[in-house]
Design a protein around this motif. Structure first.
Motif, PDB file in Angstrom:
ATOM      1  N   LYS A 118       6.097  -7.469   3.421  1.00  0.00           N
ATOM      2  CA  LYS A 118       6.073  -6.315   4.331  1.00  0.00           C
ATOM      3  C   LYS A 118       5.591  -5.057   3.600  1.00  0.00           C
ATOM      4  CE  LYS A 118       6.893  -3.951   8.074  1.00  0.00           C
ATOM      5  NZ  LYS A 118       5.912  -3.970   9.143  1.00  0.00           N
ATOM      6  N   ALA A 119       6.073  -4.839   2.387  1.00  0.00           N
ATOM      7  CA  ALA A 119       5.619  -3.682   1.612  1.00  0.00           C
ATOM      8  C   ALA A 119       4.114  -3.764   1.365  1.00  0.00           C
ATOM      9  CB  ALA A 119       6.384  -3.590   0.292  1.00  0.00           C
TER      10      ALA A 119
ATOM     11  N   ASN B 111       2.220  -3.134   4.670  1.00  0.00           N
ATOM     12  CA  ASN B 111       2.232  -1.696   4.955  1.00  0.00           C
ATOM     13  C   ASN B 111       1.190  -0.967   4.116  1.00  0.00           C
ATOM     14  OD1 ASN B 111       4.180  -1.528   6.952  1.00  0.00           O
ATOM     15  ND2 ASN B 111       5.847  -1.155   5.518  1.00  0.00           N
ATOM     16  N   TYR B 112       1.054  -1.388   2.864  1.00  0.00           N
ATOM     17  CA  TYR B 112       0.087  -0.795   1.945  1.00  0.00           C
ATOM     18  C   TYR B 112      -1.341  -0.996   2.472  1.00  0.00           C
ATOM     19  CZ  TYR B 112      -2.564  -0.503  -2.490  1.00  0.00           C
ATOM     20  OH  TYR B 112      -3.471  -0.208  -3.479  1.00  0.00           O
TER      21      TYR B 112
ATOM     22  N   GLU C 297      -2.362  -1.933   5.549  1.00  0.00           N
ATOM     23  CA  GLU C 297      -2.557  -1.305   6.854  1.00  0.00           C
ATOM     24  C   GLU C 297      -2.531   0.215   6.764  1.00  0.00           C
ATOM     25  OE1 GLU C 297       0.379  -3.122   9.394  1.00  0.00           O
ATOM     26  OE2 GLU C 297      -0.894  -4.891   9.725  1.00  0.00           O
ATOM     27  N   GLY C 298      -1.734   0.757   5.854  1.00  0.00           N
ATOM     28  CA  GLY C 298      -1.709   2.200   5.677  1.00  0.00           C
ATOM     29  C   GLY C 298      -3.086   2.739   5.314  1.00  0.00           C
TER      30      GLY C 298
ATOM     31  N   ASP D 119      -2.660   5.280   8.188  1.00  0.00           N
ATOM     32  CA  ASP D 119      -1.277   5.466   8.646  1.00  0.00           C
ATOM     33  C   ASP D 119      -0.379   5.847   7.466  1.00  0.00           C
ATOM     34  OD1 ASP D 119       1.327   5.258   9.632  1.00  0.00           O
ATOM     35  OD2 ASP D 119       0.830   3.540  10.917  1.00  0.00           O
TER      36      ASP D 119
ATOM     37  N   SER E 185       2.635   6.891   7.490  1.00  0.00           N
ATOM     38  CA  SER E 185       4.024   6.423   7.614  1.00  0.00           C
ATOM     39  C   SER E 185       4.185   5.027   7.011  1.00  0.00           C
ATOM     40  CB  SER E 185       4.493   6.432   9.071  1.00  0.00           C
ATOM     41  OG  SER E 185       3.780   5.496   9.844  1.00  0.00           O
ATOM     42  N   LYS E 186       3.169   4.195   7.109  1.00  0.00           N
ATOM     43  CA  LYS E 186       3.238   2.864   6.494  1.00  0.00           C
ATOM     44  C   LYS E 186       3.184   2.980   4.973  1.00  0.00           C
ATOM     45  CE  LYS E 186       1.635   0.116  10.360  1.00  0.00           C
ATOM     46  NZ  LYS E 186       0.669  -0.848  10.885  1.00  0.00           N
TER      47      LYS E 186
ATOM     48  N   ALA F 251       6.492   4.197   3.715  1.00  0.00           N
ATOM     49  CA  ALA F 251       7.510   3.143   3.805  1.00  0.00           C
ATOM     50  C   ALA F 251       7.401   2.131   2.673  1.00  0.00           C
ATOM     51  CB  ALA F 251       7.398   2.420   5.151  1.00  0.00           C
ATOM     52  N   SER F 252       6.256   2.087   1.990  1.00  0.00           N
ATOM     53  CA  SER F 252       6.061   1.043   0.983  1.00  0.00           C
ATOM     54  C   SER F 252       5.805   1.557  -0.427  1.00  0.00           C
ATOM     55  CB  SER F 252       4.911   0.123   1.397  1.00  0.00           C
ATOM     56  OG  SER F 252       3.682   0.821   1.399  1.00  0.00           O
TER      57      SER F 252
END
Length: 147
Positions: free
Chosen positions: A30-31, A34-35, A37-38, A43, A45-46, A49-50
């Motif tokens: 998930k981390a 997020n990386y 996709e960020g 994004d 926020s992603k 979060a990571s």
């Protein structure tokens, strides 16, 4: 009866350990997602979060003219967020079929390593577990793979 209790205890411990391993792997994945996709989606926020605020990211970019790799300057947490904001603002999104490959290499109690493949090349990551959440501490990257 004692043997049955021992077998039951071993099975319970194995099941618990296996479940924890699956939870940790999912957290690392998930981390990493997020990386990717960020940066792909712009994004922040992603990324927040990571990424650890003490992020240390640096790498090597291939010069198309000389066909050699040169070290690129360090990217901090703030620079990563600024880059994502720029992607969103300029709408410079990668193609929909851009790679999003995540390989979890190793997981310990508090640390993990992973490799991602993205449009820019490959990144090797070191992560730490903060409470029950996996966060990216360091990234070493090389890109692009072709040229």
């Amino acid at each position: 009866m004692k043997n049955l209790l021992v077998i039951f205890a071993i099975c319970f411990a194995y099941t618990f350990s296996s479940a924890q391993s699956d939870i940790n792997k999912a957290g690392v994945e998930k981390a990493c997602l997020n990386y990717i996709e960020g940066f792909y989606e712009g994004d922040t926020s992603k990324l927040e979060a990571s990424l650890q605020p003490t992020l240390n990211k640096f790498g090597f970019w291939k010069n198309k003219n000389t066909n050699t790799y040169a070290q690129v300057s360090h990217m901090s947490f703030k620079q990563a967020l600024d880059y994502a904001k720029d992607v969103l603002e300029k709408k410079e999104f990668p193609k929909s079929d851009a790679p999003r490959k995540i390989e979890v290499l190793d997981i310990g109690n508090s640390i993990a390593s992973a490799k991602i493949t993205a449009w820019w090349g490959i990144d090797y990551m070191l992560l730490s577990k903060r409470g029950d959440k996996w966060m990216i501490e360091q990234v070493l990257w090389e890109g692009p793979l072709e040229n």
